[in-house]
Scaffold this active site. Structure first.
Site, PDB file in Angstrom:
ATOM      1  NE  ARG A  55      -1.022  -2.281   3.360  1.00 49.90           N
ATOM      2  CZ  ARG A  55      -1.723  -3.374   3.453  1.00 49.90           C
ATOM      3  NH1 ARG A  55      -3.005  -3.338   3.515  1.00 49.90           N
ATOM      4  NH2 ARG A  55      -1.116  -4.534   3.478  1.00 49.90           N
ATOM      5  CB  THR A  56       3.814   2.453   1.812  1.00 48.17           C
ATOM      6  OG1 THR A  56       3.238   2.022   3.048  1.00 48.17           O
ATOM      7  CG2 THR A  56       4.499   3.778   2.032  1.00 48.17           C
ATOM      8  CE  LYS A  83      23.588  -5.963 -12.941  1.00 52.43           C
ATOM      9  NZ  LYS A  83      23.646  -5.025 -14.075  1.00 52.43           N
ATOM     10  NE  ARG A 105       8.077   0.773   3.320  1.00 55.42           N
ATOM     11  CZ  ARG A 105       6.923   0.263   3.740  1.00 55.42           C
ATOM     12  NH1 ARG A 105       6.642  -1.006   3.540  1.00 55.42           N
ATOM     13  NH2 ARG A 105       6.037   1.019   4.356  1.00 55.42           N
ATOM     14  CG  HIS A 133       5.631   4.142   7.887  1.00 53.20           C
ATOM     15  ND1 HIS A 133       5.544   4.986   6.789  1.00 53.20           N
ATOM     16  CD2 HIS A 133       4.974   3.006   7.537  1.00 53.20           C
ATOM     17  CE1 HIS A 133       4.861   4.368   5.836  1.00 53.20           C
ATOM     18  NE2 HIS A 133       4.501   3.170   6.261  1.00 53.20           N
TER      19      HIS A 133
END
Ligand code: NCD
Length: 311
Positions: A55-56, A83, A105, A133
């Protein structure tokens, strides 16, 4: 307001109210058949997601698009991060592409803070490790205010895995700034060491706190972050800290139930409670888009009116 949104602790009461009031104005746009505003036309928002999210990420994308910004989605899977490219090199690449805002995030607490020292644009923390958050807390405050009409003086219980929850810390700081009284309810093993310094009360007894609460915010038990046994069994956890039908019945009639999602139905919350009309879980998701629009607008376009010219 500051240039970045990294912690709700950085927001003054006026900053926080400005975001909530702007979101309220923008919510009117979400009800129209054409939801788009020209406000951030020509601006670039990069979504930089190093950790899974449903959702975020979608919510930030929808918010930026509704304000007509160009959106670049970047997820660590399938990029040069797998990588071994460092956060700094990734940041410099984004910088070269002219990002006006980077929404990040990351599983490491503090990653957005570091990123802010490397890029010129605004950094928005979309969840860093177990730290913060902030847009989740803002959308939670917005959802509470819409349902109950105020925040000042409300009694809010935040229940469950506080130790691993960035949602809990951001909410405690923000709700305190906005005049609510927060009580954290958790087993002692799921509280962080420094919780005594947070502006809230602590309880280990959910049944004692419930009848006094206006809002009960349940937290997900974050099994993926647990490297030890924090409680004897899921059943035992649920028995002491789960919000089931019997406990729900002990809430007063106007009290509401929240959860940031994703839920472990049957563990911290029963399906019946999650789907009840007094649960705000679906509204929280819808409000997330509006609140993130307000945040992006205030960080990137702040001086022009949010809705001007689109009526
Ligand atoms: C939260 C998160 O990722 O911190 N979810 C969300 O953003 N809606 C809470 C959680 O994962 O439990």
């Amino acid at each position: 307001m500051k240039r970045h949104l990294i912690s709700t602790g950085d927001l003054t009461r006026d900053d926080a109210l400005l975001i909530l009031d702007t979101a309220e104005e923008l919510a009117r746009v979400s009800q129209r058949s054409i939801k788009k505003l020209p406000t951030l036309r020509g601006r670039t928002v990069v979504n930089l997601f190093f950790e899974d999210s449903t959702r975020t990420r979608i919510s930030f994308e929808a918010a930026a698009k509704r304000l007509s910004a160009d959106v670049i989605n970047f997820s660590a899977k399938g990029s040069s991060v797998s990588k071994g490219e460092s956060l700094k090199d990734t940041a410099l690449t984004l910088e070269a592409m002219g990002a006006d805002a980077v929404v990040i995030r990351h599983s490491a607490s503090g990653a957005p803070h570091r990123l802010a020292t490397w890029v010129r644009g605004s950094v928005v923390n979309a969840g860093d490790g177990t730290h913060e958050h902030p847009t989740q807390a803002l959308l939670d405050a917005f959802s509470i205010r819409r349902r109950l009409g105020r925040l000042e003086g409300l009694k809010i219980a935040v229940v469950g895995d506080v130790l691993h929850s960035r949602v809990a810390r951001s909410n405690v700081l923000l709700l305190h700034t906005l005049g609510a009284e927060v009580t954290l309810v958790a087993p002692p093993t799921l509280l962080p060491v420094a919780v005594g310094t947070w502006p809230c009360q602590i309880s280990y007894d959910l049944d004692a706190v419930l009848p006094k609460s206006d809002v009960v915010m349940m937290l997900r038990v974050q099994l993926e972050r647990m490297n030890a046994a924090y409680f004897p069994s899921a059943r035992e956890y649920s028995r002491r800290y789960g919000l089931d039908r019997d406990r729900f019945a002990r809430l007063h009639d106007d009290a509401i139930v929240m959860h940031p999602g994703p839920m472990n139905r049957g563990m911290e919350i029963s399906a019946e409670v999650a789907d009840s009309p007094r649960s705000t879980i679906v509204e929280q998701v819808a409000n997330g888009v509006t609140v993130r629009m307000a945040v992006l607008y205030l960080l990137l376009g702040g001086s022009e009116p949010a809705i001007g010219g689109a009526e």
